[in-house]
Structures are given as C-alpha cells and as structure tokens.
Design a protein around this motif. Structure first.
Motif, PDB file in Angstrom:
ATOM      1  N   PRO A  43       0.172  -1.393   0.160  1.00 39.80           N
ATOM      2  CA  PRO A  43       0.039  -0.119  -0.145  1.00 39.80           C
ATOM      3  C   PRO A  43       1.067   1.238  -0.089  1.00 39.80           C
ATOM      4  O   PRO A  43      -0.013   2.340   0.125  1.00 39.80           O
ATOM      5  CB  PRO A  43      -0.515   0.012   1.239  1.00 39.80           C
ATOM      6  N   GLU A  44       2.355   0.965   0.265  1.00 40.82           N
ATOM      7  CA  GLU A  44       2.435   2.077   0.230  1.00 40.82           C
ATOM      8  C   GLU A  44       3.677   2.762  -0.932  1.00 40.82           C
ATOM      9  O   GLU A  44       3.925   3.948  -0.856  1.00 40.82           O
ATOM     10  CB  GLU A  44       3.609   2.424   1.077  1.00 40.82           C
ATOM     11  N   PHE A  45       3.322   1.278  -2.002  1.00 37.91           N
ATOM     12  CA  PHE A  45       3.966   2.009  -3.297  1.00 37.91           C
ATOM     13  C   PHE A  45       2.331   3.059  -3.939  1.00 37.91           C
ATOM     14  O   PHE A  45       1.679   3.200  -3.832  1.00 37.91           O
ATOM     15  CB  PHE A  45       3.801   0.673  -4.348  1.00 37.91           C
ATOM     16  N   GLN A  46       3.025   4.014  -4.818  1.00 40.74           N
ATOM     17  CA  GLN A  46       2.556   4.905  -5.525  1.00 40.74           C
ATOM     18  C   GLN A  46       1.429   4.892  -5.955  1.00 40.74           C
ATOM     19  O   GLN A  46      -0.110   4.991  -5.745  1.00 40.74           O
ATOM     20  CB  GLN A  46       3.333   6.235  -6.708  1.00 40.74           C
ATOM     21  N   TYR A  47       1.068   3.592  -6.758  1.00 40.42           N
ATOM     22  CA  TYR A  47      -0.258   3.517  -7.616  1.00 40.42           C
ATOM     23  C   TYR A  47      -1.586   2.884  -6.197  1.00 40.42           C
ATOM     24  O   TYR A  47      -2.621   2.742  -6.574  1.00 40.42           O
ATOM     25  CB  TYR A  47      -0.057   1.899  -8.596  1.00 40.42           C
ATOM     26  N   TYR A  48      -1.084   1.844  -5.451  1.00 40.51           N
ATOM     27  CA  TYR A  48      -1.861   1.531  -4.580  1.00 40.51           C
ATOM     28  C   TYR A  48      -2.206   2.868  -3.402  1.00 40.51           C
ATOM     29  O   TYR A  48      -3.266   1.951  -2.280  1.00 40.51           O
ATOM     30  CB  TYR A  48      -1.619   0.719  -3.599  1.00 40.51           C
ATOM     31  N   ARG A  49      -1.563   3.231  -3.009  1.00 41.66           N
ATOM     32  CA  ARG A  49      -1.811   4.723  -2.334  1.00 41.66           C
ATOM     33  C   ARG A  49      -3.393   4.896  -1.743  1.00 41.66           C
ATOM     34  O   ARG A  49      -3.567   5.795  -0.321  1.00 41.66           O
ATOM     35  CB  ARG A  49      -0.749   6.493  -2.534  1.00 41.66           C
ATOM     36  N   SER A  50      -3.818   5.328  -3.106  1.00 46.73           N
ATOM     37  CA  SER A  50      -5.254   5.627  -3.100  1.00 46.73           C
ATOM     38  C   SER A  50      -6.295   4.436  -2.822  1.00 46.73           C
ATOM     39  O   SER A  50      -7.808   4.818  -2.850  1.00 46.73           O
ATOM     40  CB  SER A  50      -5.345   6.427  -4.366  1.00 46.73           C
ATOM     41  N   ASN A  51      -5.711   3.119  -2.129  1.00 44.55           N
ATOM     42  CA  ASN A  51      -6.547   2.214  -2.244  1.00 44.55           C
ATOM     43  C   ASN A  51      -7.386   2.481  -0.795  1.00 44.55           C
ATOM     44  O   ASN A  51      -6.971   3.216  -0.056  1.00 44.55           O
ATOM     45  CB  ASN A  51      -5.861   1.075  -2.320  1.00 44.55           C
ATOM     46  N   ALA A  52      -8.763   2.443  -1.045  1.00 48.60           N
ATOM     47  CA  ALA A  52      -9.607   2.855   0.400  1.00 48.60           C
ATOM     48  C   ALA A  52      -8.631   1.977   1.609  1.00 48.60           C
ATOM     49  O   ALA A  52      -8.904   2.270   2.581  1.00 48.60           O
ATOM     50  CB  ALA A  52     -10.781   2.416  -0.274  1.00 48.60           C
ATOM     51  N   SER A  53      -8.157   0.829   1.372  1.00 47.37           N
ATOM     52  CA  SER A  53      -8.092   0.809   2.188  1.00 47.37           C
ATOM     53  C   SER A  53      -5.630   0.522   2.849  1.00 47.37           C
ATOM     54  O   SER A  53      -5.891  -0.526   3.176  1.00 47.37           O
ATOM     55  CB  SER A  53      -7.718  -1.317   2.661  1.00 47.37           C
ATOM     56  N   ALA A  54      -5.835   1.319   2.532  1.00 49.20           N
ATOM     57  CA  ALA A  54      -3.870   1.428   2.277  1.00 49.20           C
ATOM     58  C   ALA A  54      -3.912   2.916   3.585  1.00 49.20           C
ATOM     59  O   ALA A  54      -3.378   3.142   3.469  1.00 49.20           O
ATOM     60  CB  ALA A  54      -3.355   2.327   0.501  1.00 49.20           C
ATOM     61  N   ASP A  55      -4.481   2.304   5.091  1.00 46.03           N
ATOM     62  CA  ASP A  55      -4.189   2.774   5.837  1.00 46.03           C
ATOM     63  C   ASP A  55      -3.110   2.098   7.257  1.00 46.03           C
ATOM     64  O   ASP A  55      -3.325   1.374   7.555  1.00 46.03           O
ATOM     65  CB  ASP A  55      -5.619   3.732   6.282  1.00 46.03           C
ATOM     66  N   PRO A  56      -2.011   2.604   7.469  1.00 43.27           N
ATOM     67  CA  PRO A  56      -0.987   1.827   7.981  1.00 43.27           C
ATOM     68  C   PRO A  56      -1.813   1.989   9.324  1.00 43.27           C
ATOM     69  O   PRO A  56      -1.881   0.290  10.439  1.00 43.27           O
ATOM     70  CB  PRO A  56       0.081   2.914   8.871  1.00 43.27           C
ATOM     71  N   LYS A  57      -2.947   1.962  10.084  1.00 42.83           N
ATOM     72  CA  LYS A  57      -4.430   1.483  11.162  1.00 42.83           C
ATOM     73  C   LYS A  57      -4.936   0.560  11.142  1.00 42.83           C
ATOM     74  O   LYS A  57      -5.498  -0.007  12.254  1.00 42.83           O
ATOM     75  CB  LYS A  57      -5.068   3.031  11.446  1.00 42.83           C
ATOM     76  N   ARG A  58      -5.234  -0.176   9.453  1.00 42.63           N
ATOM     77  CA  ARG A  58      -5.311  -1.202   9.034  1.00 42.63           C
ATOM     78  C   ARG A  58      -4.473  -2.771   9.839  1.00 42.63           C
ATOM     79  O   ARG A  58      -5.740  -3.981   9.425  1.00 42.63           O
ATOM     80  CB  ARG A  58      -6.344  -1.283   7.777  1.00 42.63           C
ATOM     81  N   TYR A  59      -3.435  -2.033   9.294  1.00 50.40           N
ATOM     82  CA  TYR A  59      -2.460  -3.161   9.274  1.00 50.40           C
ATOM     83  C   TYR A  59      -0.867  -2.691  10.766  1.00 50.40           C
ATOM     84  O   TYR A  59      -0.419  -2.850   9.553  1.00 50.40           O
ATOM     85  CB  TYR A  59      -2.175  -3.428   8.031  1.00 50.40           C
ATOM     86  N   PRO A  60      -1.273  -2.476  11.674  1.00 53.69           N
ATOM     87  CA  PRO A  60      -0.355  -2.068  12.843  1.00 53.69           C
ATOM     88  C   PRO A  60       0.506  -3.127  12.457  1.00 53.69           C
ATOM     89  O   PRO A  60       1.968  -3.050  12.583  1.00 53.69           O
ATOM     90  CB  PRO A  60      -0.422  -2.113  13.455  1.00 53.69           C
ATOM     91  N   VAL A  61       0.557  -4.671  12.564  1.00 55.07           N
ATOM     92  CA  VAL A  61       1.185  -5.413  12.640  1.00 55.07           C
ATOM     93  C   VAL A  61       2.453  -5.853  10.623  1.00 55.07           C
ATOM     94  O   VAL A  61       3.573  -6.075  11.203  1.00 55.07           O
ATOM     95  CB  VAL A  61       0.787  -7.134  13.160  1.00 55.07           C
ATOM     96  N   ALA A  62       1.774  -5.950  10.220  1.00 55.73           N
ATOM     97  CA  ALA A  62       2.266  -5.778   9.000  1.00 55.73           C
ATOM     98  C   ALA A  62       3.387  -4.406   8.734  1.00 55.73           C
ATOM     99  O   ALA A  62       4.773  -4.239   7.923  1.00 55.73           O
ATOM    100  CB  ALA A  62       1.909  -5.692   7.896  1.00 55.73           C
ATOM    101  N   ALA A  63       2.750  -3.349   9.215  1.00 56.16           N
ATOM    102  CA  ALA A  63       3.520  -2.356   9.393  1.00 56.16           C
ATOM    103  C   ALA A  63       5.168  -2.168  10.098  1.00 56.16           C
ATOM    104  O   ALA A  63       6.207  -1.490  10.036  1.00 56.16           O
ATOM    105  CB  ALA A  63       2.752  -0.546   9.647  1.00 56.16           C
ATOM    106  N   GLN A  64       4.639  -3.223  11.539  1.00 54.38           N
ATOM    107  CA  GLN A  64       5.945  -3.208  12.301  1.00 54.38           C
ATOM    108  C   GLN A  64       6.526  -4.172  11.657  1.00 54.38           C
ATOM    109  O   GLN A  64       8.185  -4.190  11.523  1.00 54.38           O
ATOM    110  CB  GLN A  64       5.481  -3.195  13.554  1.00 54.38           C
ATOM    111  N   MET A  65       6.178  -5.080  10.650  1.00 52.47           N
ATOM    112  CA  MET A  65       7.090  -5.974  10.213  1.00 52.47           C
ATOM    113  C   MET A  65       8.040  -5.717   9.388  1.00 52.47           C
ATOM    114  O   MET A  65       8.825  -5.818   8.933  1.00 52.47           O
ATOM    115  CB  MET A  65       6.721  -7.143   9.819  1.00 52.47           C
ATOM    116  N   GLY A  66       6.781  -4.782   8.474  1.00 47.65           N
ATOM    117  CA  GLY A  66       7.748  -3.958   7.403  1.00 47.65           C
ATOM    118  C   GLY A  66       9.101  -3.264   7.974  1.00 47.65           C
ATOM    119  O   GLY A  66      10.090  -2.340   7.195  1.00 47.65           O
TER     120      GLY A  66
END
Length: 382
Positions: free
Chosen positions: A323-346
């Motif tokens: 979701p951090e890639f430019q193409y996907y940033r406008s995706n409705a679910s591209a909010d790090p608050k929705r996936y905190p574990v994935a954000a941490q692993m990243g």
C-alpha cells in the motif's frame, strides 16, 4: 592504494542451477523433435513429475508466477473485492488489479507473516468475493481458520504459494488448500525453471479450464471459448525444470544447513528475533527472515548499511509495503492503522542470504558481521 582485493559480495540469494549436461541432453531431444512450446513432451513430463513430487493430482504449468496468479483469478470468475496482504511482493496485488478486482489490505500474524484470520473477517463487506493469502517465506498460513471464514461467507480462496514449493503441513502438501494455489519458478525460488510457474488445481475440470485460459482460450482450432492469454511454458524451461527436480531434496537440505548455522551462531543477540521453521511438517527454507526489534542497539536499516559496508547484501522483504507504493496509496484500505502488525514487520524484517551453495566461510563472514553490528565488536573477530 591497498593491494588487498575486497571479498566478493554475498547476495541474499543465488540461483540454483541443474547439471548443464542433463539440460543439454534434454535439449538435444527438443532439437530433434522441433517442438518448442504448445504443451510439448517435456512440458507434459514436467507437469506429471511435479504433481507426483508435490503430492497433488493436477498441476498446470505456465510461463511465470505472475501469469499463474492472473489466470487463477480469471478462472474463478471473481468480481468486486478480494482481501489480501500488504506484506508481499507487489505482484500479489497487481494480479488483482489486472483482473479488475479491488485489493483490500488486511493485517498479518507476527509469527506466520500470513494473513491474520481475525483481520480478514473484519474486512469482509457485501462486495467481498475472495481471499488471497500468501504463504510468506514458505511459512504456512492458518489454512483451517481461513477456510472456515471462506465457508461462512461463501468466499473463494486463492493461495499465493510462490514461496512454498515442497512445503508440507499437518495434512500433506500445503498446496492442497484453498480453491487454487499458485507457484513461482522464478530464478530466485527454491525450485526454478529460470522463469516459470504453476497452478495447483483441485480437479481435472478446473485444470482443463486453466489449460484453455493459458492458450488464448482455444478449445480447438476453430473455437475460442474464453478470454485467454498466452502463458504457456516452453520446452526449454521445462527441460531446466526436469533437470532440477532430481536434485531438489539435496538443495533443500543445503538450505536447512544454512538456516541451522544461523540459528546456532545468532541465537543470543539482543533484539534479533530468528525465524521458527517448525510451523511446517516439512519446511523448504526458502528465506531466512530475522526481525530487528527496538531491543537491538540499532534499527533494521542501520543493520542493512553495516552489512552492505562488509559486502553482504541482505534484502528488506517486504519494504515498502504494497500500500505504500504510489499506485496503491489511493486504495481505500491503504491506511497503516488497518494493518499495524504488517507495518511493524515492514520496519523490522530483514532476510539474510540463504542458498544451497553458500559456503561455510561466507556463512561465518555473515554471522561475524551481524554479531559485530549488534554487539559493537570487530567483524574480523572469529
């Protein structure tokens, strides 16, 4: 100027090659027959031998893993939203977008790196038609929980199993789960055909549909029954696969040797969490992901720079998140608050070099460099 020659760089992986003489022998037959593609005899033989090795009944070869994903999604006639992971290679989501499907990013489990079932369920809407989990690093997803959710909400499940060649779970081949599973045989994978992939099919009828989709939708010379694509594997790539297969168990054993050496030598470092391979009945040791937590004296990116300075090139799989890639940033679910574990692993995960030909000397060099970066000692110390 120094006369000391710097050591060769050590990359995160190195393609495993079969015996050239065996590839040449198989290609001699291709030259004699002059059948280069369109499901030739080597293609058919590789499908049969791979199905037997992997413990599945039906397997359709394709030209690469991304095409395998595209065709698998097309074969299930999906629409609307598909719940998937932000923590993967971008091809996972690109296959959805190419099919006109909307990726919905859910969170992951910090132990398996696969989709967290609770997060999947929280993402379901009336437009949801499928789940696309990834067996990340070859670690099995919670397949039973995911299937229960799919059954409860009448959803399809397509597994991106690009990392999971040969992996077995409690009931045999991990590839038997879901409606379809997709493999990649890219040069960097445990089993490679230089480029290639496969779709694991639950029955002969599904395989027949996929075989048509990968060949322009042709039923016969004058009949096109589906909106297909050209995704056929050539005889040259099939020859490489046939030459690879007899040595694959030995190659996986060498990967295990590397993984066990890391576990022996890096187990006591502060803030460094090592992977657990016991989630699978049979692991393939495709990757060696470590986590650099806030208990370590440096962060993940600082460790990367320290290792690169020593000629060691690990990879931050997966950074950035999809979701951090430019193409996907406008995706409705591209909010790090929705996936905190994935954000941490990243932020924390780093894959150390692992491949069958990694020498003991290079292993020691990597371990000394990691230990030195974390403890502040010299990388030259044994």
């Amino acid at each position: 100027m120094s006369d000391v020659t710097p050591p060769e760089p050590i990359y995160v992986t190195r393609p495993h090659l079969p015996p050239l003489a065996e590839v040449t022998r198989l290609l001699e037959g291709v030259w004699e027959r002059r059948i280069l593609t369109n499901g030739g005899p080597l293609h058919q033989q590789l499908e049969e031998e791979l199905a037997a090795y992997l413990g599945v009944e039906h397997l359709a070869l394709v030209a690469n893993g991304t095409l395998a994903l595209l065709i698998a999604l097309k074969a299930l006639r999906l629409q609307g939203e598909v719940i998937t992971t932000p923590f993967s290679f971008v091809a996972t989501s690109e296959a959805l977008s190419w099919n006109g499907l909307e990726p919905v990013f859910a969170d992951i489990d910090p132990h398996t790196y696969g989709l967290d079932p609770a997060s999947i369920e929280a993402c379901i809407t009336p437009r949801t038609t499928a789940i696309l989990p990834v067996h990340c690093y070859g670690f099995p997803c919670d397949v039973e929980a995911i299937q229960r959710i799919a059954d409860d909400y009448n959803l399809k499940v397509i597994y991106d199993a690009a990392h999971a060649f040969g992996v077995e779970c409690h009931c045999g081949s991990l590839l038997q789960h879901g409606d379809l599973s997709v493999l990649s045989f890219h040069a960097t994978k445990v089993f490679n055909t230089f480029e290639g992939g496969a779709i694991i099919c639950p029955d002969a009828k599904t395989k027949k549909r996929i075989d048509r989709l990968k060949n322009f939708g042709f039923v016969d010379e004058v009949t096109v029954a589906a909106n297909g694509i050209n995704a056929k594997m050539s005889e040259l790539h099939a020859a490489v696969g046939l030459a690879q297969l007899p040595g694959i168990d030995a190659a996986i054993a060498e990967r295990q040797r590397v993984a066990e050496a890391y576990r022996d030598q890096l187990t006591d470092l502060p803030g460094l969490l090592l992977p657990e391979f016991g989630q699978a009945q049979r692991a393939n040791y495709a990757y060696f992901p470590v986590r650099i937590t806030d208990q370590a004296p440096l962060d993940r990116d600082q460790l990367v720079e320290r290792l690169r300075a020593e000629g060691i090139v690990p990879r931050r799989y997966f950074h950035p998140l999809i979701p951090e890639f430019q193409y996907y940033r406008s995706n409705a679910s591209a909010d790090p608050k929705r996936y905190p574990v994935a954000a941490q692993m990243g932020r924390e995960v780093l894959c150390l070099p692992i491949y069958p030909e990694l020498s003991s000397a290079d292993l020691q060099r990597i371990c000394r460099a990691v230990r030195a970066a974390i403890t502040g000692s010299s990388p030259d110390q044994p």
